[in-house]
Scaffold this active site. Structure first.
Site, PDB file in Angstrom:
ATOM      1  N   ARG A  51       0.721  -1.082   0.234  1.00 15.01           N
ATOM      2  CA  ARG A  51      -0.349   0.104   0.124  1.00 15.01           C
ATOM      3  C   ARG A  51       1.032   1.243   0.208  1.00 15.01           C
ATOM      4  O   ARG A  51       0.449   2.261  -0.539  1.00 15.01           O
ATOM      5  CB  ARG A  51      -0.914  -0.121   1.196  1.00 15.01           C
ATOM      6  N   TYR A  65      -7.072  -0.743  -6.366  1.00 13.41           N
ATOM      7  CA  TYR A  65      -6.227  -2.289  -5.708  1.00 13.41           C
ATOM      8  C   TYR A  65      -4.815  -1.663  -4.211  1.00 13.41           C
ATOM      9  O   TYR A  65      -4.618  -1.185  -3.795  1.00 13.41           O
ATOM     10  CB  TYR A  65      -5.024  -2.834  -7.156  1.00 13.41           C
ATOM     11  N   GLU A  66      -4.760  -3.582  -4.442  1.00 16.35           N
ATOM     12  CA  GLU A  66      -3.945  -2.710  -2.918  1.00 16.35           C
ATOM     13  C   GLU A  66      -5.059  -2.545  -1.610  1.00 16.35           C
ATOM     14  O   GLU A  66      -4.961  -2.048  -0.726  1.00 16.35           O
ATOM     15  CB  GLU A  66      -2.970  -1.713  -2.653  1.00 16.35           C
ATOM     16  N   GLY A  67      -6.106  -3.141  -2.279  1.00 15.79           N
ATOM     17  CA  GLY A  67      -7.705  -2.859  -0.599  1.00 15.79           C
ATOM     18  C   GLY A  67      -7.974  -2.139  -1.216  1.00 15.79           C
ATOM     19  O   GLY A  67      -7.659  -0.459  -1.346  1.00 15.79           O
TER      20      GLY A  67
END
Length: 384
Positions: free
Chosen positions: A243, A362-364
């Site tokens: 992140r 992306y990455e949450g």
């Protein structure tokens, strides 16, 4: 703003990264977007510059440079071409980092020198039915002697076509949900591993994104990353680092968009004067620049805390959320400043906006980041 963990020597190396990005990469960014591919010669050039080796520990063939340096490198390359930055980011924060943190000595010796010499890796965790619910995966790994037999599908895998190997997760104990997940490494040529399809995207189009299928793929037990049934921890900590990398990517996109907009408003004339003299335009520039500085601070602090092995769950989520929201807002406002020209493909403003959007996903997703941040805050007995 201080160096936030970057040494003087690393700062000097960053000047060469900046030169490469500005002079060699940026002129190719539009072509990379249109052809939907980062040229192999650019990957080879990053290899020759030693960028893949920067973050790999010295004992495994790298230079052992800091995580803040890696984050700044991703930022600088993202200013020129975020698709290319994702090649390096995926290899180091998403593949190498879980091995550095949790890999056995055997795994480190087998894979980290290959990354240092320029091999690209990826992280395969998202599934058609499990995105934000990282514990809800359905890919299985069943023990068979000294091997695991893996079946399942992974989707939205960055660096898919160009990766030589992947870290992935699978269910090894179905009754334990997240406590029954194990992380593994698989080489791309492992029998039973295949690319199902290429996925075409709105932005970051130069980055290869694929769907993977595991069909009775056998993985040796020594390819477990960490311990059996402890893979969820591996993935979560990898995402904490990842992140921060995405925050750096978003930051670079926003910085470039603002720089190009400033150049434009200084020369574009309306009503007999440059539009930079209009108060409404100045308000927009001031807001954009201030938001970028706030995002930069969070990103750099998060990188320094990661380097110091502090708990970064909260601040990495904050950095990713803030920087990506800023990137989307700044690129949208930058396009507005270009007026009708910004909406055309004659200029790069529309590409920056397209590239920025994925950083919120992306990455949450940023909705998940808000949940993570709130949970971390509410755990504390005292916040300030």
């Amino acid at each position: 703003m201080g160096n936030f963990g970057v040494t003087q020597d690393e700062d000097l190396v960053l000047s060469f990264v900046r030169k490469f990005a500005e002079e060699e990469l940026k002129p190719l960014a539009r072509e990379i977007d249109e052809k939907m591919q980062v040229p192999q010669r650019i990957i080879d050039r990053m290899k020759d510059l030693g960028l893949f080796a920067t973050y790999i520990p010295k004992e495994y063939g790298g230079y052992g440079m800091s995580f803040p340096f890696l984050v700044r490198t991703i930022e600088e390359i993202s200013k020129a071409c975020p698709s290319t930055a994702l090649v390096l980011d995926g290899a180091l924060t998403l593949f190498a980092e879980p091995l550095i943190m949790f890999g056995s000595e055997d795994l480190k010796k087998r894979y980290l020198p290959r990354v240092a010499s320029g091999s690209v890796g990826g992280l395969a965790i998202t599934e058609p039915g499990a995105g934000s619910d990282a514990a809800g995966i359905s890919t299985t790994a069943v023990k068979k002697g000294d091997n695991y037999v893996v079946n399942g599908d992974k989707i939205f895998i960055s660096n898919g076509r160009i990766s030589d190997f992947f870290v992935f997760d699978a269910v090894t104990d179905p009754g334990k949900r997240h406590k029954g997940i194990t992380a593994f490494v698989a080489d791309k040529d492992t029998p039973g591993l295949k690319i199902s399809r290429d996925i075409h995207k709105l932005g970051i189009r130069g980055s290869s994104t694929v769907e993977l299928a595991f069909e009775d793929m056998e993985i040796p037990a020594e390819n477990v990353v960490g311990k059996e049934n402890e893979g969820f921890k591996v993935i979560m900590e990898t995402l904490d680092a990842g992140r921060i990398g995405i925050a750096a990517q978003a930051l670079g996109i926003a910085e470039n968009a603002l720089a190009e907009a400033i150049d434009y408003v200084k020369q574009r004339k309306q009503f007999g004067t440059e539009i930079a003299n209009f108060e409404g335009v100045q308000f927009m520039i001031a807001e954009m620049a201030t938001e970028i500085e706030a995002a930069r601070y969070l990103t750099y602090v998060a990188a320094e805390k990661w380097q110091n092995k502090e708990n970064t769950i909260e601040i990495s989520a904050m950095a990713k959320m803030k920087a990506s929201d800023v990137a989307m807002r700044v690129t949208t406002d930058a396009l507005q400043l270009f007026g009708g020209y910004g909406y055309t493909t004659d200029l790069d403003a529309e590409r920056h906006m397209r590239d920025a959007k994925i950083t919120q996903i992306y990455e949450g997703t940023n909705q998940i980041q808000r949940i993570v941040i709130a949970k971390e805050i509410l755990k504390k007995t005292r916040y300030y």
